[in-house]
Design a protein around this motif. Structure first.
Motif, PDB file in Angstrom:
ATOM      1  N   GLY A  60       0.801  -1.219   0.000  1.00  0.00           N
ATOM      2  CA  GLY A  60       0.000   0.000   0.000  1.00  0.00           C
ATOM      3  C   GLY A  60       0.834   1.270   0.000  1.00  0.00           C
ATOM      4  O   GLY A  60       0.363   2.326   0.433  1.00  0.00           O
ATOM      5  N   VAL A  61       2.058   1.184  -0.494  1.00  0.00           N
ATOM      6  CA  VAL A  61       2.978   2.319  -0.491  1.00  0.00           C
ATOM      7  C   VAL A  61       3.294   2.717  -1.924  1.00  0.00           C
ATOM      8  O   VAL A  61       3.489   1.865  -2.791  1.00  0.00           O
ATOM      9  CB  VAL A  61       4.292   1.965   0.242  1.00  0.00           C
ATOM     10  N   THR A  62       3.319   4.020  -2.178  1.00  0.00           N
ATOM     11  CA  THR A  62       3.764   4.539  -3.467  1.00  0.00           C
ATOM     12  C   THR A  62       5.204   4.986  -3.333  1.00  0.00           C
ATOM     13  O   THR A  62       5.534   5.789  -2.462  1.00  0.00           O
ATOM     14  CB  THR A  62       2.884   5.720  -3.911  1.00  0.00           C
ATOM     15  N   LEU A  63       6.071   4.484  -4.179  1.00  0.00           N
ATOM     16  CA  LEU A  63       7.496   4.759  -4.081  1.00  0.00           C
ATOM     17  C   LEU A  63       7.874   5.879  -5.048  1.00  0.00           C
ATOM     18  O   LEU A  63       7.644   5.781  -6.256  1.00  0.00           O
ATOM     19  CB  LEU A  63       8.301   3.504  -4.408  1.00  0.00           C
ATOM     20  N   GLY A  64       8.446   6.958  -4.513  1.00  0.00           N
ATOM     21  CA  GLY A  64       8.782   8.094  -5.349  1.00  0.00           C
ATOM     22  C   GLY A  64      10.187   8.604  -5.116  1.00  0.00           C
ATOM     23  O   GLY A  64      10.921   8.104  -4.255  1.00  0.00           O
ATOM     24  N   PHE A  65      10.547   9.628  -5.901  1.00  0.00           N
ATOM     25  CA  PHE A  65      11.867  10.237  -5.750  1.00  0.00           C
ATOM     26  C   PHE A  65      11.813  11.676  -6.224  1.00  0.00           C
ATOM     27  O   PHE A  65      10.884  12.095  -6.926  1.00  0.00           O
ATOM     28  CB  PHE A  65      12.929   9.453  -6.513  1.00  0.00           C
ATOM     29  N   ALA A  66      12.807  12.464  -5.798  1.00  0.00           N
ATOM     30  CA  ALA A  66      12.937  13.855  -6.217  1.00  0.00           C
ATOM     31  C   ALA A  66      13.813  13.895  -7.463  1.00  0.00           C
ATOM     32  O   ALA A  66      14.952  13.420  -7.447  1.00  0.00           O
ATOM     33  CB  ALA A  66      13.549  14.696  -5.100  1.00  0.00           C
ATOM     34  N   LEU A  67      13.274  14.468  -8.529  1.00  0.00           N
ATOM     35  CA  LEU A  67      13.931  14.425  -9.836  1.00  0.00           C
ATOM     36  C   LEU A  67      14.601  15.755 -10.172  1.00  0.00           C
ATOM     37  O   LEU A  67      13.967  16.816 -10.114  1.00  0.00           O
ATOM     38  CB  LEU A  67      12.904  14.083 -10.918  1.00  0.00           C
ATOM     39  N   THR A  68      15.865  15.685 -10.553  1.00  0.00           N
ATOM     40  CA  THR A  68      16.569  16.790 -11.186  1.00  0.00           C
ATOM     41  C   THR A  68      16.685  16.450 -12.668  1.00  0.00           C
ATOM     42  O   THR A  68      17.339  15.458 -13.022  1.00  0.00           O
ATOM     43  CB  THR A  68      17.974  16.970 -10.576  1.00  0.00           C
ATOM     44  N   PRO A  69      16.039  17.207 -13.566  1.00  0.00           N
ATOM     45  CA  PRO A  69      15.973  16.807 -14.977  1.00  0.00           C
ATOM     46  C   PRO A  69      17.322  16.545 -15.621  1.00  0.00           C
ATOM     47  O   PRO A  69      17.451  15.630 -16.441  1.00  0.00           O
ATOM     48  CB  PRO A  69      15.258  18.003 -15.636  1.00  0.00           C
ATOM     49  N   GLY A  70      18.357  17.319 -15.260  1.00  0.00           N
ATOM     50  CA  GLY A  70      19.660  17.111 -15.871  1.00  0.00           C
ATOM     51  C   GLY A  70      20.224  15.724 -15.640  1.00  0.00           C
ATOM     52  O   GLY A  70      21.011  15.221 -16.453  1.00  0.00           O
ATOM     53  N   HIS A  71      19.831  15.078 -14.541  1.00  0.00           N
ATOM     54  CA  HIS A  71      20.332  13.736 -14.246  1.00  0.00           C
ATOM     55  C   HIS A  71      19.790  12.687 -15.214  1.00  0.00           C
ATOM     56  O   HIS A  71      20.334  11.583 -15.292  1.00  0.00           O
ATOM     57  CB  HIS A  71      19.975  13.348 -12.812  1.00  0.00           C
TER      58      HIS A  71
END
Length: 255
Positions: A60-71
């Motif tokens: 029941g968990v949504t896994l996310g991340f913080a995105l830097t577009p250049g990466h």
């Protein structure tokens, strides 16, 4: 003659490792028997790893991340993000200094890249902090008049929230006009157009179907007579009139 066992090592220790493997394993009927575990050849050669997002979803968990577009130009970074993640939030691309470097002059390039990546992966997209104490453009830091600063802040929030189709910002202000304190306080209403809330502030917000309930945060659970509080939120869908507005179960009169 016993078939020769293959392994994945190709350095100068190949012979020693192969001999050790031969002592610990046996090939029986096309199936590799090792340490009491029965593995077919495909499993033994190339283990399959479940994506983290699938394992998280089962809990029941949504896994996310913080995105830097250049990466995303790094193929390894992009491959992991595409395989493992199903929620995206902008790391810095949606902050004030990135989106409005000059007053009224907006720059959406990096933020649009974040949105495009989330769309391409069919991932959830969470907006980032609209206004906070850090990463302010220089022109904001130079505003000393509170009214001008407040107007600039509202203009910025409206522009950022309205940039991507389907989003809207809402605000509800609750004033205790009674003679007794509301302890704790609760505000509730029903959406009439299928809207959903993605983020909120100023209260603890929950939504079940069309019904929305907001309770006081830990730092302001009580509203004294004459006291007001404001709840804000970012929603998805086309905003429509709300119905059934109540405070602690009693009908409210919209201002």
């Amino acid at each position: 003659m016993r078939p020769r066992l293959e392994n994945d090592y190709h350095d100068d220790r190949r012979t020693r490792r192969t001999t050790a493997a031969a002592a610990a394993t046996a090939l029986v009927g096309g199936t590799l028997l090792a340490g009491g575990l029965l593995l077919n050849p495909a499993q033994a050669a190339e283990p399959v790893h479940e994506p983290l997002r699938d394992a998280a979803e089962r809990q029941g968990v949504t896994l996310g991340f913080a995105l830097t577009p250049g990466h995303l130009n790094d193929s390894g970074y992009r491959e992991i993000a595409e395989r493992e993640i199903d929620l995206v939030v902008a790391e810095n691309a949606m902050k004030w200094d990135a989106t409005e470097p000059s007053q009224g002059g907006f720059s959406w390039g990096r933020a649009d890249q974040v949105v495009a990546f989330a769309d391409a992966q069919d991932a959830d997209l969470y907006g980032h902090t609209l206004v906070w104490h850090s990463q302010l453009p220089g022109w904001v830091e130079g505003l000393t008049d509170p009214a001008r600063l407040r107007d600039a802040m509202y203009d910025h929030i409206d522009a950022v929230v309205g940039q991507w189709q389907g989003g809207f910002q809402g605000e509800a202000r609750l004033t205790n006009t009674g003679q007794d304190a509301l302890d704790p306080w609760e505000l509730a209403w029903d959406f009439s157009g299928g809207e959903t809330v993605a983020q909120s502030w100023g209260g603890d917000l929950t939504q079940t179907g069309a019904h929305v309930t907001v309770t006081g945060p830990s730092w302001q659970t009580t509203l004294a007579p004459g006291q007001s509080t404001t709840v804000g939120f970012i929603g998805a869908g086309e905003p429509a009139a709300v119905t059934g507005l109540t405070a602690n179960g009693d009908p409210c009169t919209p201002a």
